[in-house]
Design an enzyme around this catalytic site. Structure first.
Site, PDB file in Angstrom:
ATOM      1  N   GLY A   1      36.956  38.906  39.932  1.00 36.89           N
ATOM      2  CA  GLY A   1      35.834  39.292  39.069  1.00 36.89           C
ATOM      3  C   GLY A   1      34.809  38.179  38.974  1.00 36.89           C
TER       4      GLY A   1
ATOM      5  CB  VAL B   1      35.567  37.581  33.308  1.00 41.02           C
ATOM      6  CG1 VAL B   1      36.905  38.153  32.869  1.00 41.02           C
ATOM      7  CG2 VAL B   1      34.428  38.319  32.608  1.00 41.02           C
ATOM      8  N   GLY B   2      36.392  34.755  34.858  1.00 40.41           N
ATOM      9  CA  GLY B   2      37.390  33.902  35.524  1.00 40.41           C
ATOM     10  C   GLY B   2      37.766  32.716  34.637  1.00 40.41           C
TER      11      GLY B   2
ATOM     12  CD  GLU C   1      40.420  35.678  46.067  1.00 36.70           C
ATOM     13  OE1 GLU C   1      39.289  35.623  46.575  1.00 36.70           O
ATOM     14  OE2 GLU C   1      41.420  35.150  46.582  1.00 36.70           O
TER      15      GLU C   1
ATOM     16  CB  CYS D   1      32.647  39.305  45.962  1.00 40.38           C
ATOM     17  SG  CYS D   1      33.859  39.641  47.240  1.00 40.38           S
TER      18      CYS D   1
HETATM   19  P1  NAD Z   1      34.104  41.212  35.607  1.00 40.71           P
HETATM   20  O1  NAD Z   1      34.471  39.785  35.574  1.00 40.71           O
HETATM   21  O2  NAD Z   1      33.094  41.703  34.613  1.00 40.71           O
HETATM   22  O3  NAD Z   1      35.392  42.151  35.392  1.00 40.71           O
HETATM   23  C1  NAD Z   1      36.569  41.965  36.155  1.00 40.71           C
HETATM   24  C2  NAD Z   1      37.762  42.423  35.325  1.00 40.71           C
HETATM   25  O4  NAD Z   1      37.856  41.625  34.151  1.00 40.71           O
HETATM   26  C3  NAD Z   1      37.696  43.866  34.861  1.00 40.71           C
HETATM   27  O5  NAD Z   1      38.975  44.451  35.037  1.00 40.71           O
HETATM   28  C4  NAD Z   1      37.339  43.763  33.404  1.00 40.71           C
HETATM   29  O6  NAD Z   1      37.915  44.794  32.619  1.00 40.71           O
HETATM   30  C5  NAD Z   1      37.902  42.432  32.976  1.00 40.71           C
HETATM   31  N1  NAD Z   1      37.102  41.769  31.955  1.00 40.71           N
HETATM   32  C6  NAD Z   1      35.745  41.808  31.806  1.00 40.71           C
HETATM   33  N2  NAD Z   1      35.358  41.053  30.760  1.00 40.71           N
HETATM   34  C7  NAD Z   1      36.485  40.519  30.237  1.00 40.71           C
HETATM   35  C8  NAD Z   1      36.755  39.639  29.127  1.00 40.71           C
HETATM   36  N3  NAD Z   1      35.769  39.184  28.361  1.00 40.71           N
HETATM   37  N4  NAD Z   1      38.031  39.304  28.876  1.00 40.71           N
HETATM   38  C9  NAD Z   1      39.030  39.753  29.656  1.00 40.71           C
HETATM   39  N5  NAD Z   1      38.840  40.595  30.703  1.00 40.71           N
HETATM   40  C10 NAD Z   1      37.588  40.976  30.986  1.00 40.71           C
HETATM   41  O7  NAD Z   1      33.638  41.488  37.102  1.00 40.71           O
HETATM   42  P2  NAD Z   1      33.073  42.834  37.716  1.00 40.71           P
HETATM   43  O8  NAD Z   1      31.729  43.100  37.128  1.00 40.71           O
HETATM   44  O9  NAD Z   1      34.088  43.912  37.661  1.00 40.71           O
HETATM   45  O10 NAD Z   1      32.911  42.414  39.252  1.00 40.71           O
HETATM   46  C11 NAD Z   1      31.798  41.744  39.725  1.00 40.71           C
HETATM   47  C12 NAD Z   1      32.059  40.264  39.915  1.00 40.71           C
HETATM   48  O11 NAD Z   1      33.265  40.074  40.620  1.00 40.71           O
HETATM   49  C13 NAD Z   1      31.001  39.588  40.757  1.00 40.71           C
HETATM   50  O12 NAD Z   1      30.735  38.312  40.241  1.00 40.71           O
HETATM   51  C14 NAD Z   1      31.650  39.472  42.125  1.00 40.71           C
HETATM   52  O13 NAD Z   1      31.143  38.455  42.933  1.00 40.71           O
HETATM   53  C15 NAD Z   1      33.064  39.237  41.743  1.00 40.71           C
HETATM   54  N6  NAD Z   1      33.945  39.653  42.818  1.00 40.71           N
HETATM   55  C16 NAD Z   1      34.655  38.718  43.513  1.00 40.71           C
HETATM   56  C17 NAD Z   1      35.469  39.110  44.565  1.00 40.71           C
HETATM   57  C18 NAD Z   1      36.265  38.138  45.374  1.00 40.71           C
HETATM   58  O14 NAD Z   1      37.108  38.590  46.131  1.00 40.71           O
HETATM   59  N7  NAD Z   1      36.058  36.847  45.261  1.00 40.71           N
HETATM   60  C19 NAD Z   1      35.540  40.450  44.889  1.00 40.71           C
HETATM   61  C20 NAD Z   1      34.811  41.362  44.154  1.00 40.71           C
HETATM   62  C21 NAD Z   1      34.019  40.963  43.111  1.00 40.71           C
END
Ligand code: NAD
Length: 452
Positions: free
Chosen positions: A185, A189-190, A207, A241
């Site tokens: 993600g 959030v990471g 990731e 991503c």
């Molecule tokens: P996100 O971080 O908003 O959400 C990812 C997950 O985290 C979801 O399941 C969500 O429910 C959960 N989440 C969201 N906010 C949270 C919080 N405050 N506390 C706990 N959990 C929470 O990401 P997204 O919008 O779903 O995806 C887009 C991002 O992910 C982009 O930055 C993209 O680059 C990245 N991404 C990375 C990869 C990779 O392989 N490196 C792949 C796909 C996407």
């Protein structure tokens, strides 16, 4: 949730998930479930954001099936003990490294490739012998519900279980103790996930994302460069991503590049009206992206259909780092173009910013290639292509610095859910006296001869 985690821990501790035969059977079940439900998988993702069957097959199901095949074919080798040479001090003994599953894992997925980015980590967890709680994104309601249905109906919840929900549910999950957390993600959030994991000293794979640059040198095959760039940028409407985020093109070829870019977008028939564009995932992201388009800098495109969540492939020129579009990961079909005269300057500008998840370089020069690859830190990437490094199952995939921690796919995935125990295995005899006191002159001399 707590109850399921406890049940999974009990199940894991019973050692059921460890034999190779169990893991192989689970991998084969998953393979069959995905194959048998391809039409449903297609329909669900189409409902979520209009993803076409071809893109679903190529970027979601193929990647997972390939991961499954690689895991099934190689599991025995991955899981076997790795011999390590012993040393004179421990002779006679055998040394080896033994892989063991970490235990109960938590997998949190994003929305942009809802199948691939949730199921590929599951493949790795199964291969390693872990149990898993899986939390897909709440934004892709149909795809995530289908993942929950397929996993929860075909696997015992003591082994694999999908939990649906958003921030509150994920927050509650993160309070629990896991033996491994695998998160895909955004960077913010990471950081939340990493902090939650630290409380339990849980190892993580993160990731994440970032702005992935493309560098186009004067000596590149420009037509092919543009073809590969347009494909990689506008795939999934830029919601990838590792999508090329922005371009640095050599100033001498800028005009030709822009001309080819416009032609290529038209050739691929990316238009608002013809159903060829993948939708932006929700209204919030559509508005966010629309606000990144500075009308004064639009070279091509720029049209937004807010109602249907569609954005035309858009090229921005005369872009600088001060533009809004350069302040965040774009994650949509907008391509800012900047020019350069000196590669050193490009490298400096990339290195001043967070380490990207991917980098794409187009050149015929070995010297340029070596310079960029050795001087710039980034997760992974391609020379003379975009995106495709992710499609090679045996290449580890992951970020570095702000773009992530750890990697997966193939054996790296297996490793990310495993602990490697180091074992020194010794017979009872002989037992040389040297290490036991009293330390006589003779023993000291022997030790000196080993040290010097
Ligand atoms: P996100 O971080 O908003 O959400 C990812 C997950 O985290 C979801 O399941 C969500 O429910 C959960 N989440 C969201 N906010 C949270 C919080 N405050 N506390 C706990 N959990 C929470 O990401 P997204 O919008 O779903 O995806 C887009 C991002 O992910 C982009 O930055 C993209 O680059 C990245 N991404 C990375 C990869 C990779 O392989 N490196 C792949 C796909 C996407």
């Amino acid at each position: 949730m707590k109850e399921i985690i406890e049940q999974q821990r009990e199940y894991f501790n019973s050692n059921v998930t460890k034999p190779l035969s169990f893991r192989l059977a689970a991998l084969k079940t998953l393979k069959k479930v995905l194959k048998d439900n391809q039409n449903q998988l297609d329909a669900a993702i189409k409902k979520d954001f209009g993803k076409q069957r071809f893109e679903n097959l190529l970027t979601e199901l193929y990647v997972v099936q390939d991961d499954l095949t690689v895991a099934i074919d190689n599991l025995e080798v991955w899981a076997s003990n790795k011999p390590i040479p012993t040393n004179v001090l421990n002779d006679p003994s055998t040394c080896y490294i033994m892989a063991e599953p970490l235990g109960v894992s938590l997998i949190i997925g994003p929305w942009n490739y809802p199948y691939q980015l949730t199921l590929a980590p599951i493949v790795a967890a199964i291969a390693a012998g872990c149990t898993a709680i899986i939390k897909p994104s709440e934004l892709t309601v149909n795809s995530s519900s289908l993942i929950a249905k397929l996993i929860n109906e075909n696997f015992d919840s003591k082994y694999l279980h999908v939990v649906l929900g958003g921030i509150p549910e994920t927050t509650a999950l993160l309070e629990q103790k896991f033996d491994k957390i695998f998160f895909t993600g955004s960077v913010p959030v990471g950081k939340i996930v990493y902090q939650a994991a630290a409380k339990h000293l849980t190892p993580v794979t993160l990731e994440l994302g970032g702005k992935s640059p493309v560098i186009i040198m004067e000596d590149s095959d420009l037509e092919l460069t543009v073809k590969r760039l347009v494909w990689g940028k506008f795939l999934n409407s830029g919601q990838t991503c590792i999508a090329p985020d922005y371009v640095f093109v050599h100033s001498k070829i800028e005009n030709k590049f822009l001309e080819l870019l416009t032609t290529e977008i038209k050739t691929r028939e990316y238009k608002l009206e013809n159903g060829n564009l993948v939708q932006i995932v929700n209204d919030r992201n559509t508005t966010r992206l629309a606000n990144l388009i500075d009308p004064g800098k639009v070279h091509y495109g720029g049209k937004v259909d807010v109602k249907n969540r569609l954005i035309e492939p858009t090229i921005l020129t005369n872009v600088t780092w001060d533009d809004k579009v350069m302040q965040e990961e774009i994650f949509g079909p907008i391509l800012p173009v900047m020019t350069f005269n000196n590669l050193k300057e490009v490298i400096r500008q990339i290195k001043e910013r967070p380490k990207p998840l991917a980098l794409y370089l187009f050149t015929k020069s070995e010297e340029t290639k070596n310079k960029v690859l050795s001087e710039v830190s980034f997760g992974g990437g391609c020379v003379n292509d975009t995106i495709m490094h992710i499609s090679v199952g045996a290449l580890p995939f992951g970020g570095v610095g702000d773009s992530g921690i750890g990697s997966y796919h193939g054996e790296e995935g297996f490793k990310s859910f495993s602990h490697y125990k180091s074992i020194l295995d010794k017979p009872f005899t002989p037992e040389p006296e040297i290490k036991f006191s009293p330390y006589t002159t003779e023993k000291i001399q022997m030790m000196e001869s080993l040290v010097n």
